[in-house]
Design a protein around this motif. Sequence first.
Motif, PDB file in Angstrom:
ATOM      1  N   MET A   1       0.792  -1.955  -0.111  1.00  0.00           N
ATOM      2  CA  MET A   1       0.250  -0.112  -0.307  1.00  0.00           C
ATOM      3  C   MET A   1       0.635   1.343   0.019  1.00  0.00           C
ATOM      4  N   GLY A   2       1.885   1.438   0.473  1.00  0.00           N
ATOM      5  CA  GLY A   2       2.985   1.936   0.369  1.00  0.00           C
ATOM      6  C   GLY A   2       3.233   2.664  -1.190  1.00  0.00           C
ATOM      7  N   SER A   3       3.602   2.139  -2.202  1.00  0.00           N
ATOM      8  CA  SER A   3       3.714   2.508  -3.205  1.00  0.00           C
ATOM      9  C   SER A   3       3.089   2.566  -4.193  1.00  0.00           C
ATOM     10  N   LEU A   4       2.640   3.349  -4.904  1.00  0.00           N
ATOM     11  CA  LEU A   4       1.729   3.683  -6.517  1.00  0.00           C
ATOM     12  C   LEU A   4       2.408   2.928  -7.303  1.00  0.00           C
ATOM     13  N   SER A   5       1.813   1.739  -8.304  1.00  0.00           N
ATOM     14  CA  SER A   5       1.897   1.087  -9.031  1.00  0.00           C
ATOM     15  C   SER A   5       1.935   2.084 -10.002  1.00  0.00           C
ATOM     16  N   ILE A   6       2.994   0.909 -11.590  1.00  0.00           N
ATOM     17  CA  ILE A   6       2.790   1.645 -12.987  1.00  0.00           C
ATOM     18  C   ILE A   6       1.270   2.698 -13.884  1.00  0.00           C
ATOM     19  N   TRP A   7      -0.044   1.511 -13.250  1.00  0.00           N
ATOM     20  CA  TRP A   7      -0.853   1.688 -13.499  1.00  0.00           C
ATOM     21  C   TRP A   7      -1.774   3.093 -12.547  1.00  0.00           C
ATOM     22  N   HIS A   8      -1.296   2.498 -11.151  1.00  0.00           N
ATOM     23  CA  HIS A   8      -1.986   3.917 -10.612  1.00  0.00           C
ATOM     24  C   HIS A   8      -1.235   5.580 -11.784  1.00  0.00           C
ATOM     25  N   TRP A   9      -0.025   5.229 -11.296  1.00  0.00           N
ATOM     26  CA  TRP A   9       0.219   6.548 -12.341  1.00  0.00           C
ATOM     27  C   TRP A   9      -0.330   7.021 -13.886  1.00  0.00           C
ATOM     28  N   LEU A  10      -0.103   5.932 -14.495  1.00  0.00           N
ATOM     29  CA  LEU A  10      -0.968   6.346 -15.861  1.00  0.00           C
ATOM     30  C   LEU A  10      -2.719   6.828 -15.415  1.00  0.00           C
ATOM     31  N   ILE A  11      -2.965   6.444 -14.371  1.00  0.00           N
ATOM     32  CA  ILE A  11      -5.155   7.107 -14.462  1.00  0.00           C
ATOM     33  C   ILE A  11      -4.707   8.566 -14.257  1.00  0.00           C
ATOM     34  N   VAL A  12      -3.281   9.272 -12.854  1.00  0.00           N
ATOM     35  CA  VAL A  12      -3.258   9.991 -12.813  1.00  0.00           C
ATOM     36  C   VAL A  12      -2.617  10.853 -13.789  1.00  0.00           C
TER      37      VAL A  12
END
Length: 77
Positions: A1-12
């Motif tokens: 839960m600490g780091s964001l995955s590549i999918w989170h960054w793509l959505i942002v």
Amino acid sequence: MGSLSIWHWLIVLAVVVLIFGTKKLKNVGSDLGSAVKGFKDGMRDGASDAPAPPPQQVTASKANDSHTVDVEAKTKS
């Protein structure tokens, strides 16, 4: 839960592009790049320049010049 995955960054990234648009983001990027470049040039120029000498005072020979204006400074009361 600490780091964001590549999918989170793509959505942002997709949300940011939808809000601001690609042209606005391109302009912001180029403005930021030119500001950083100007800052670096200013730091480089400032480090090599010697301090400027103080301005020269008007002497009696310059006071008789036709382009010299003689004024008296008064304080506001």
